[in-house]
Design a protein around this motif. Structure first.
Motif, short mmCIF file in Angstrom:
data_model
loop_
_atom_site.label_atom_id
_atom_site.label_comp_id
_atom_site.label_asym_id
_atom_site.label_seq_id
_atom_site.Cartn_x
_atom_site.Cartn_y
_atom_site.Cartn_z
N LEU A 110 0.83 -1.21 0.00
CA LEU A 110 0.00 0.00 0.00
C LEU A 110 0.86 1.26 0.00
O LEU A 110 0.51 2.25 -0.66
CB LEU A 110 -0.95 -0.02 1.20
N ILE A 111 1.97 1.22 0.72
CA ILE A 111 2.87 2.39 0.70
C ILE A 111 3.40 2.63 -0.70
O ILE A 111 3.40 3.76 -1.19
CB ILE A 111 4.02 2.19 1.72
N PHE A 112 3.82 1.56 -1.39
CA PHE A 112 4.35 1.71 -2.74
C PHE A 112 3.26 2.14 -3.73
O PHE A 112 3.50 2.99 -4.60
CB PHE A 112 5.00 0.42 -3.21
N ILE A 113 2.07 1.57 -3.60
CA ILE A 113 0.98 1.92 -4.51
C ILE A 113 0.62 3.40 -4.37
O ILE A 113 0.50 4.13 -5.36
CB ILE A 113 -0.24 1.02 -4.25
N TRP A 114 0.46 3.86 -3.13
CA TRP A 114 0.07 5.26 -2.92
C TRP A 114 1.20 6.22 -3.29
O TRP A 114 0.95 7.29 -3.85
CB TRP A 114 -0.39 5.47 -1.48
N SER A 115 2.43 5.86 -2.98
CA SER A 115 3.56 6.73 -3.36
C SER A 115 3.65 6.86 -4.88
O SER A 115 3.88 7.95 -5.40
CB SER A 115 4.87 6.18 -2.80
N HIS A 116 3.47 5.75 -5.57
CA HIS A 116 3.52 5.78 -7.03
C HIS A 116 2.37 6.62 -7.58
O HIS A 116 2.56 7.37 -8.54
CB HIS A 116 3.46 4.35 -7.58
N ASN A 123 -2.86 6.19 -12.60
CA ASN A 123 -3.52 5.11 -13.34
C ASN A 123 -2.72 3.81 -13.25
O ASN A 123 -3.29 2.73 -13.10
CB ASN A 123 -3.73 5.50 -14.80
N THR A 124 -1.41 3.90 -13.36
CA THR A 124 -0.57 2.70 -13.23
C THR A 124 -0.70 2.12 -11.82
O THR A 124 -0.81 0.90 -11.65
CB THR A 124 0.90 3.03 -13.52
N ALA A 125 -0.68 2.99 -10.82
CA ALA A 125 -0.81 2.52 -9.44
C ALA A 125 -2.16 1.86 -9.21
O ALA A 125 -2.25 0.83 -8.53
CB ALA A 125 -0.63 3.69 -8.47
N ALA A 126 -3.23 2.41 -9.79
CA ALA A 126 -4.56 1.81 -9.63
C ALA A 126 -4.62 0.45 -10.30
O ALA A 126 -5.14 -0.51 -9.73
CB ALA A 126 -5.63 2.74 -10.21
N LEU A 127 -4.06 0.34 -11.50
CA LEU A 127 -4.09 -0.92 -12.23
C LEU A 127 -3.28 -2.00 -11.50
O LEU A 127 -3.74 -3.11 -11.30
CB LEU A 127 -3.56 -0.74 -13.65
#
Length: 134
Positions: A110-116, A123-127
């Motif tokens: 989650l930290i990496f997804i939100w930071s990205h 859009n990349t983080a959501a996918l």
């Protein structure tokens, strides 16, 4: 106990699994290239202002991950409170390890997804967050 038997997962199968997962992630990113090209960082590079509308997909992916973890916790509570269910120690340990590993991996994911999403491309983080949840 496990789908492949009572032994722990064979480590020699990990490299081909990593290869298949990497190719699958690449194919997912390739298939969604038009959607990804529309995205951008949720934070404005000049002002630093955060556009929450760009984070809608990441929020949904986070809710999916949270739902899966909560479902796992509920399943653990249900199985351990049934009076007629007497799990074998190795099965109970495998179930707990699966849940705990999910919890341990969700925090950095989650930290990496939100930071990205905030700094690179929402859009990349959501996918990739939705792929992680799936």
């Amino acid at each position: 106990m496990y789908p492949w038997g009572k032994a722990s997962f064979p480590a020699e199968k990990m490299p081909p699994i990593f290869l298949v997962v990497g190719v699958a992630a690449g194919l997912i990113l390739f298939a969604a290239s038009a959607f990804l090209a529309e995205g951008g960082p949720a934070a404005d590079p000049d002002t630093g202002a955060l556009d929450c509308r760009k984070l809608k997909g990441v929020m949904l992916a986070t809710l999916g991950i949270a739902f899966l973890i909560e479902s796992g916790l509920g399943a653990q509570v249900m199985l351990n409170t049934l009076k007629d269910f007497q799990p074998k120690p190795e099965e109970s340990n495998a179930a707990y390890r699966g849940l705990y590993n999910s919890l341990e991996h969700a925090i950095p994911a989650l930290i990496f997804i939100w930071s990205h999403a905030v700094l690179v491309n929402s859009n990349t983080a959501a996918l990739l967050g939705a792929t992680y949840a799936a």
